[in-house]
Every structure is written in structure tokens, then in C-alpha cells.
Design a protein around this motif. Structure first.
Motif, PDB file in Angstrom:
ATOM      1  N   PRO A  13       3.762  -7.059  -2.991  1.00  0.00           N
ATOM      2  CA  PRO A  13       4.685  -8.142  -2.636  1.00  0.00           C
ATOM      3  C   PRO A  13       4.457  -8.652  -1.210  1.00  0.00           C
ATOM      4  N   HIS A  14       4.295  -9.942  -1.095  1.00  0.00           N
ATOM      5  CA  HIS A  14       4.148 -10.630   0.188  1.00  0.00           C
ATOM      6  C   HIS A  14       2.848 -10.328   0.923  1.00  0.00           C
ATOM      7  N   ASN A  15       1.888  -9.679   0.248  1.00  0.00           N
ATOM      8  CA  ASN A  15       0.683  -9.298   0.985  1.00  0.00           C
ATOM      9  C   ASN A  15      -0.415  -8.854   0.022  1.00  0.00           C
ATOM     10  N   THR A  23       9.251  -8.013   5.615  1.00  0.00           N
ATOM     11  CA  THR A  23       8.506  -8.539   4.466  1.00  0.00           C
ATOM     12  C   THR A  23       7.087  -8.912   4.843  1.00  0.00           C
ATOM     13  N   THR A  24       6.798  -8.912   6.120  1.00  0.00           N
ATOM     14  CA  THR A  24       5.430  -9.201   6.557  1.00  0.00           C
ATOM     15  C   THR A  24       4.940  -8.029   7.400  1.00  0.00           C
TER      16      THR A  24
END
Length: 105
Positions: free
Chosen positions: A61-63, A101-102
Motif C-alpha cells: 500500500p502506497h509504495n 503512509t509514505t
């Protein structure tokens, strides 16, 4: 989720394929955040000492994350790559627990 495995210029035995599949299963059971993955195992004809390279690409997720391992044989290069990707997944999991989230830099 299915992780694709590609072998380039090498033909691993059934035992080596089973070893790799066991590593994949353990990793996917431990880290449920993996969306999909690809593993490339190839011979590096330019390096006589570490002539097998394993590359692992996972989407999370997100990456997306990537790890590489090199060694004298398939098992050693795979073990090194799986260790490196596991470290990255641990780091990402900790960030998600803390609300990031990052990736942190």
C-alpha cells in the motif's frame, strides 16, 4: 496474491524451487500488506564470485519496494534478497502502525 518467479539463464532443481516457494509463503503470511510481487533470479556472467543475482519487487500500500541479493549459488542469493526485503517490510509495517503512509527519509 501471487508472486511470479522468473529464472534467467539458470535451471534450478525442484529442491531449490521449493526453498524459494517456502520463503515466499512465509513472507506473505507474515506481511499481509503485500499486494503483488515478482522475483527474478539470473546469472551474472561478469562476476565470477557472486554469479547469481536475485531481485525481489513487491507492491505494498502506497509504495513499492525492491531488494537484491547476490551469491555464489541460487540459495545464497535468494536468502540474502529475502533478508533484505524482510527488513524493508518490517520498516514499512512500523511506519503504518504509527500512521505514516509514505516512507520516512
Amino acid at each position: 496474491m501471487k508472486t511470479k518467479i522468473q529464472f534467467i539463464d539458470c535451471q534450478p532443481s525442484v529442491d531449490k524451487r521449493n526453498h524459494i516457494n517456502e520463503k515466499i509463503v512465509k513472507l506473505e503470511e507474515r506481511f499481509d500488506l503485500i499486494i503483488d510481487g515478482k522475483i527474478i533470479i539470473r546469472h551474472d556472467k561478469h562476476d565470477k564470485m557472486k554469479n547469481v543475482i536475485t531481485e525481489i519487487h513487491y507492491t505494498i500500500p502506497h509504495n513499492s519496494i525492491y531488494a537484491e541479493g547476490a551469491g555464489e549459488n541460487i540459495l545464497l542469493s535468494c536468502d540474502r534478497a529475502f533478508f533484505a526485503i524482510q527488513q524493508q517490510l518490517e520498516k514499512h509495517k512500523k511506519m503504518m502502525v504509527h500512521g505514516h503512509t509514505t516512507p520516512l527519509t
